[in-house]
Design an enzyme around this catalytic site. Structure first.
Site, PDB file in Angstrom:
ATOM      1  NE  ARG A   1      16.010  17.101  37.615  1.00 33.42           N
ATOM      2  CZ  ARG A   1      16.631  16.032  36.986  1.00 33.42           C
ATOM      3  NH1 ARG A   1      17.664  16.243  36.380  1.00 33.42           N
ATOM      4  NH2 ARG A   1      16.324  14.860  37.424  1.00 33.42           N
TER       5      ARG A   1
ATOM      6  CB  THR B   1      12.224  22.986  31.340  1.00 31.47           C
ATOM      7  OG1 THR B   1      12.381  23.328  32.597  1.00 31.47           O
ATOM      8  CG2 THR B   1      11.286  23.717  30.398  1.00 31.47           C
TER       9      THR B   1
ATOM     10  CG  ASP C   1      12.636  11.159  42.323  1.00 29.53           C
ATOM     11  OD1 ASP C   1      13.012  11.474  43.440  1.00 29.53           O
ATOM     12  OD2 ASP C   1      12.326  12.036  41.599  1.00 29.53           O
TER      13      ASP C   1
ATOM     14  CG  ASP D   1       9.651   9.971  44.033  1.00 28.76           C
ATOM     15  OD1 ASP D   1       8.892  11.034  44.621  1.00 28.76           O
ATOM     16  OD2 ASP D   1       9.561  10.039  42.680  1.00 28.76           O
TER      17      ASP D   1
END
Ligand code: URA
Length: 206
Positions: free
Chosen positions: A102, A106, A197, A200
């Site tokens: 991603r 944007t 995340d 991560d």
């Protein structure tokens, strides 16, 4: 569109530990595996079977064997941690990888890797731990449908309502199997309360 939510006390307590920011990356990966087994069992409970007769040491037994070819499709990189436990659950499956990330500005999905075979499997289990905006899920489902997939099941550990609505608008035929449905997305596109995340935290790249 069908959205299936796991409703189980073991899942609820695993999800709580997964969300905890003090949970280590090692423990995070273990919990992702455990939750994925629950999701995999739930997502495949209606798979087609054919009759299979075996001899037990005592008598003949009229049982079943699975009658559908299955592709496990992890979205790189966060989906990788879900592919292995699913592969253990369904060892006869094939694993096909999709590389989508991603764009952080944007929030749109960008495809950087795509390796699908010639012939689509009867059932595709698309795995990505977080269904956030839905952009990555929609792009991945687009790719699988172009491949020829007709039965696509999306397995995620957490989702935001916005992501479900986005997928439903474009791909209402896809079944979504979730560990939990959270409240919303924040301005950065993170699921709230979420777990941060997922890539991560699994791969210790915080
Ligand atoms: N991807 C993640 O890893 N976490 C989120 O909260 C949203 C998308």
């Amino acid at each position: 569109m069908e959205v299936a939510l796991l409703n189980h006390p073991i899942v609820a307590s695993l999800l709580t530990r997964l969300r905890d920011k003090n949970t280590s990356s090692v423990e995070f990966r273990i919990i992702v595996r455990q939750l994925t087994i629950f999701l995999g069992v739930d997502a495949t409970k209606d798979l087609a079977c054919r009759e299979k007769v075996v001899e037990t040491p005592v008598a003949e037994f009229r049982g079943v064997e699975m009658d559908a070819s299955i592709a496990i499709v992890p979205v790189l990189r966060a989906g990788l941690g879900m592919a292995e436990p699913l592969f253990e659950l369904i060892p006869q499956a094939e694993v096909r990888h999709l590389g989508l990330f991603r764009d952080e500005v944007t929030l749109q999905p960008v495809t950087y890797y795509q390796k699908l075979g010639d012939k689509p499997a009867d059932v595709c289990l698309l795995v990505d731990p977080m269904l956030a905006t839905g952009g990555t899920a929609i792009a991945a489902i687009d790719i699988l449908k172009k491949w020829g997939a007709t039965d696509i099941r999306f397995l995620a550990i957490l989702a935001a309502p916005e992501g479900i609505a986005a997928v439903e608008a474009v791909h209402p035929d896809v079944k979504i199997c979730l560990g939990a449905l959270d409240e919303r997305l924040n301005e950065q596109g993170y699921i709230v309360p979420g777990l941060g995340d997922a890539g991560d935290r699994q791969y210790n790249t915080l």
